[in-house]
Motif scaffolding. Sequence first.
Motif, PDB file in Angstrom:
ATOM      1  N   SER A  69      24.557  17.742  30.758  1.00 15.69           N
ATOM      2  CA  SER A  69      23.274  17.841  31.454  1.00 15.69           C
ATOM      3  C   SER A  69      23.160  16.639  32.387  1.00 15.69           C
ATOM      4  O   SER A  69      23.823  15.612  32.186  1.00 15.69           O
ATOM      5  N   PHE A  70      22.306  16.776  33.407  1.00 13.40           N
ATOM      6  CA  PHE A  70      22.203  15.743  34.441  1.00 13.40           C
ATOM      7  C   PHE A  70      20.775  15.749  34.964  1.00 13.40           C
ATOM      8  O   PHE A  70      20.291  16.775  35.440  1.00 13.40           O
ATOM      9  N   PHE A  71      20.095  14.617  34.848  1.00 14.50           N
ATOM     10  CA  PHE A  71      18.719  14.554  35.342  1.00 14.50           C
ATOM     11  C   PHE A  71      18.459  13.206  35.996  1.00 14.50           C
ATOM     12  O   PHE A  71      19.247  12.255  35.852  1.00 14.50           O
ATOM     13  N   GLU A  72      17.360  13.126  36.740  1.00 12.37           N
ATOM     14  CA  GLU A  72      16.978  11.878  37.383  1.00 12.37           C
ATOM     15  C   GLU A  72      15.525  11.549  37.082  1.00 12.37           C
ATOM     16  O   GLU A  72      14.712  12.447  36.813  1.00 12.37           O
ATOM     17  N   ILE A  73      15.209  10.273  37.094  1.00  9.84           N
ATOM     18  CA  ILE A  73      13.832   9.801  36.929  1.00  9.84           C
ATOM     19  C   ILE A  73      13.390   9.261  38.281  1.00  9.84           C
ATOM     20  O   ILE A  73      13.872   8.217  38.734  1.00  9.84           O
ATOM     21  N   PHE A  74      12.506  10.002  38.941  1.00  8.21           N
ATOM     22  CA  PHE A  74      12.077   9.679  40.305  1.00  8.21           C
ATOM     23  C   PHE A  74      10.561   9.572  40.329  1.00  8.21           C
ATOM     24  O   PHE A  74       9.861  10.522  39.974  1.00  8.21           O
ATOM     25  N   ASN A  75      10.049   8.405  40.712  1.00  8.75           N
ATOM     26  CA  ASN A  75       8.602   8.170  40.732  1.00  8.75           C
ATOM     27  C   ASN A  75       7.954   8.482  39.379  1.00  8.75           C
ATOM     28  O   ASN A  75       6.891   9.108  39.310  1.00  8.75           O
ATOM     29  N   GLU A  76       8.630   8.071  38.299  1.00  7.25           N
ATOM     30  CA  GLU A  76       8.145   8.265  36.932  1.00  7.25           C
ATOM     31  C   GLU A  76       7.987   9.739  36.559  1.00  7.25           C
ATOM     32  O   GLU A  76       7.214  10.078  35.660  1.00  7.25           O
ATOM     33  N   LYS A  77       8.740  10.599  37.219  1.00  3.91           N
ATOM     34  CA  LYS A  77       8.822  12.003  36.842  1.00  3.91           C
ATOM     35  C   LYS A  77      10.292  12.360  36.665  1.00  3.91           C
ATOM     36  O   LYS A  77      11.159  11.815  37.352  1.00  3.91           O
ATOM     37  N   VAL A  78      10.553  13.270  35.729  1.00  2.00           N
ATOM     38  CA  VAL A  78      11.929  13.622  35.405  1.00  2.00           C
ATOM     39  C   VAL A  78      12.263  14.989  35.996  1.00  2.00           C
ATOM     40  O   VAL A  78      11.521  15.959  35.802  1.00  2.00           O
ATOM     41  N   TYR A  79      13.390  15.050  36.719  1.00  2.00           N
ATOM     42  CA  TYR A  79      13.807  16.294  37.368  1.00  2.00           C
ATOM     43  C   TYR A  79      15.220  16.664  36.928  1.00  2.00           C
ATOM     44  O   TYR A  79      16.093  15.793  36.803  1.00  2.00           O
ATOM     45  N   ASP A  80      15.422  17.952  36.683  1.00  2.00           N
ATOM     46  CA  ASP A  80      16.730  18.470  36.288  1.00  2.00           C
ATOM     47  C   ASP A  80      17.585  18.648  37.534  1.00  2.00           C
ATOM     48  O   ASP A  80      17.267  19.468  38.400  1.00  2.00           O
ATOM     49  N   LEU A  81      18.671  17.886  37.650  1.00  2.00           N
ATOM     50  CA  LEU A  81      19.529  17.957  38.834  1.00  2.00           C
ATOM     51  C   LEU A  81      20.421  19.196  38.833  1.00  2.00           C
ATOM     52  O   LEU A  81      21.095  19.462  39.831  1.00  2.00           O
ATOM     53  N   LEU A  82      20.430  19.948  37.733  1.00  2.00           N
ATOM     54  CA  LEU A  82      21.250  21.168  37.661  1.00  2.00           C
ATOM     55  C   LEU A  82      20.407  22.430  37.802  1.00  2.00           C
ATOM     56  O   LEU A  82      20.919  23.534  37.654  1.00  2.00           O
ATOM     57  N   SER A  83      19.119  22.256  38.093  1.00  2.00           N
ATOM     58  CA  SER A  83      18.237  23.409  38.262  1.00  2.00           C
ATOM     59  C   SER A  83      18.584  24.167  39.545  1.00  2.00           C
ATOM     60  O   SER A  83      19.148  23.599  40.479  1.00  2.00           O
ATOM     61  N   PRO A  84      18.223  25.451  39.619  1.00  2.00           N
ATOM     62  CA  PRO A  84      18.348  26.177  40.887  1.00  2.00           C
ATOM     63  C   PRO A  84      17.523  25.497  41.972  1.00  2.00           C
ATOM     64  O   PRO A  84      16.569  24.773  41.678  1.00  2.00           O
ATOM     65  N   VAL A  85      17.883  25.727  43.214  1.00  2.00           N
ATOM     66  CA  VAL A  85      17.247  25.041  44.341  1.00  2.00           C
ATOM     67  C   VAL A  85      15.738  25.246  44.350  1.00  2.00           C
ATOM     68  O   VAL A  85      14.966  24.315  44.633  1.00  2.00           O
ATOM     69  N   ASP A  86      15.268  26.448  43.996  1.00  2.00           N
ATOM     70  CA  ASP A  86      13.838  26.734  44.062  1.00  2.00           C
ATOM     71  C   ASP A  86      13.021  26.052  42.970  1.00  2.00           C
ATOM     72  O   ASP A  86      11.796  26.026  43.023  1.00  2.00           O
ATOM     73  N   SER A  87      13.689  25.468  41.951  1.00  2.00           N
ATOM     74  CA  SER A  87      12.939  24.797  40.883  1.00  2.00           C
ATOM     75  C   SER A  87      13.318  23.319  40.739  1.00  2.00           C
ATOM     76  O   SER A  87      12.957  22.684  39.750  1.00  2.00           O
ATOM     77  N   LEU A  88      14.007  22.772  41.737  1.00  2.00           N
ATOM     78  CA  LEU A  88      14.402  21.369  41.683  1.00  2.00           C
ATOM     79  C   LEU A  88      13.210  20.431  41.692  1.00  2.00           C
ATOM     80  O   LEU A  88      13.266  19.323  41.163  1.00  2.00           O
ATOM     81  N   GLU A  89      12.122  20.849  42.324  1.00  2.00           N
ATOM     82  CA  GLU A  89      10.942  19.993  42.447  1.00  2.00           C
ATOM     83  C   GLU A  89       9.986  20.109  41.265  1.00  2.00           C
ATOM     84  O   GLU A  89       8.920  19.513  41.269  1.00  2.00           O
ATOM     85  N   THR A  90      10.375  20.880  40.244  1.00  2.00           N
ATOM     86  CA  THR A  90       9.523  21.046  39.061  1.00  2.00           C
ATOM     87  C   THR A  90       9.864  19.985  38.026  1.00  2.00           C
ATOM     88  O   THR A  90      10.980  19.965  37.497  1.00  2.00           O
ATOM     89  N   PRO A  91       8.933  19.074  37.720  1.00  2.00           N
ATOM     90  CA  PRO A  91       9.237  18.013  36.750  1.00  2.00           C
ATOM     91  C   PRO A  91       9.329  18.553  35.327  1.00  2.00           C
ATOM     92  O   PRO A  91       8.678  19.540  34.977  1.00  2.00           O
ATOM     93  N   LEU A  92      10.149  17.899  34.507  1.00  2.00           N
ATOM     94  CA  LEU A  92      10.318  18.279  33.108  1.00  2.00           C
ATOM     95  C   LEU A  92       9.376  17.465  32.223  1.00  2.00           C
ATOM     96  O   LEU A  92       8.971  16.355  32.575  1.00  2.00           O
ATOM     97  N   THR A  93       9.042  18.029  31.074  1.00  2.00           N
ATOM     98  CA  THR A  93       8.160  17.355  30.122  1.00  2.00           C
ATOM     99  C   THR A  93       8.986  16.628  29.072  1.00  2.00           C
ATOM    100  O   THR A  93       9.916  17.198  28.499  1.00  2.00           O
ATOM    101  N   VAL A  94       8.660  15.356  28.839  1.00  2.00           N
ATOM    102  CA  VAL A  94       9.342  14.566  27.816  1.00  2.00           C
ATOM    103  C   VAL A  94       8.630  14.780  26.487  1.00  2.00           C
ATOM    104  O   VAL A  94       7.415  14.602  26.383  1.00  2.00           O
ATOM    105  N   ARG A  95       9.381  15.168  25.456  1.00  2.00           N
ATOM    106  CA  ARG A  95       8.797  15.406  24.142  1.00  2.00           C
ATOM    107  C   ARG A  95       9.588  14.643  23.079  1.00  2.00           C
ATOM    108  O   ARG A  95      10.734  14.240  23.302  1.00  2.00           O
ATOM    109  N   GLU A  96       8.943  14.498  21.927  1.00  2.00           N
ATOM    110  CA  GLU A  96       9.595  13.832  20.801  1.00  2.00           C
ATOM    111  C   GLU A  96       9.474  14.708  19.572  1.00  2.00           C
ATOM    112  O   GLU A  96       8.418  15.279  19.304  1.00  2.00           O
ATOM    113  N   ASP A  97      10.580  14.823  18.839  1.00  2.00           N
ATOM    114  CA  ASP A  97      10.637  15.681  17.670  1.00  2.00           C
ATOM    115  C   ASP A  97      11.313  14.906  16.540  1.00  2.00           C
ATOM    116  O   ASP A  97      12.219  14.102  16.786  1.00  2.00           O
ATOM    117  N   SER A  98      10.881  15.151  15.317  1.00  2.00           N
ATOM    118  CA  SER A  98      11.451  14.425  14.182  1.00  2.00           C
ATOM    119  C   SER A  98      12.931  14.749  13.982  1.00  2.00           C
ATOM    120  O   SER A  98      13.686  13.935  13.433  1.00  2.00           O
TER     121      SER A  98
END
Length: 306
Positions: free
Chosen positions: A68-97
């Motif tokens: 997997s490959f992602f970037e942290i840009f302006n404190e938002k996380v983006y999936d660099l492997l997403s399709p072109v039309d969803s590259l600008e959609t930030p991902l949600t950071v979660r925590e699980d036990s």
Amino acid sequence: SGKTHTIFGSGSSDESGTGLVQRSLRSLFQKIALSEAEASFEGATGSEDGLSAKREVVASLKTTTRASFFEIFNEKVYDLLSPVDSLETPLTVREDSTKGVYLEGLEEVEVNNTDDAEEVLHRGTNNRQVASTAMNRTSSRSHAVFVLSVKTVQTTSDGLSKVRASKFTLVDLAGSERQKSTAAAGERLKEASMINNSLLCLGNVIKFLVDREHGKECHVPFRNSKLTFLLRDSFGGNSKTCLVATVSPSSSSLSETLSTLNFAQGAKLIRNRAILNEDTCGTVASLQAEVCRLRGELRQAAELSS
């Protein structure tokens, strides 16, 4: 100062143009292929030469790797492997036990060899945020994180299965910037501010981890930035961590050079405690045999030490 060049190389296919990531991937897949070949050979010959009486014989070894490959840009996380039309959609950071810290919806691609992994790397690099400043024509405007998850299932001749899981996190940090040097304005200035803030948070995390190593009771502020939260295990967690600090020989960058060296010196004082992530499963008989084998090894070790 050459951070991205050191980590990802120049982009050329020859050996001189490869970075630490490409070299690490090539070494890793070579070792995976060698381990599987040795397991196959041992499974075919182990029972014939009596080795099974001395130690467990590996009947099969299967390794699965996902990238997997992602970037942290302006404190938002983006999936660099997403399709072109969803590259600008930030991902949600979660925590699980169970999972720990993870990114919801992050795409993972199965890779079977070095070529597959480098293709994923190239695809993600092309989608990364870069821009021109007065100091660098292709300045990195984000922190890039390439993750390779490795899962190995080892099955012995007596039906015992051992599952080992590990994760390689390869990071290219954007560098701190002074507005006076980069002549940043508008969006570039906002990006520089976000970069500097996340690096400040990383420096604070390292400072508190060093204090904890010296016996001080203190809270480590991992949650103050996405960068430190996502890299929590890499600093002071269940991992082995290597850090490359790059500096410029220019006298105009003296203050940055000193701060970088201080940062690296602080990071060296952190002591990580890595443990093997392994689960064992099988039939009751095979598990009992494994317990007996391990007890025998402990007795032998005790006899040798005495």
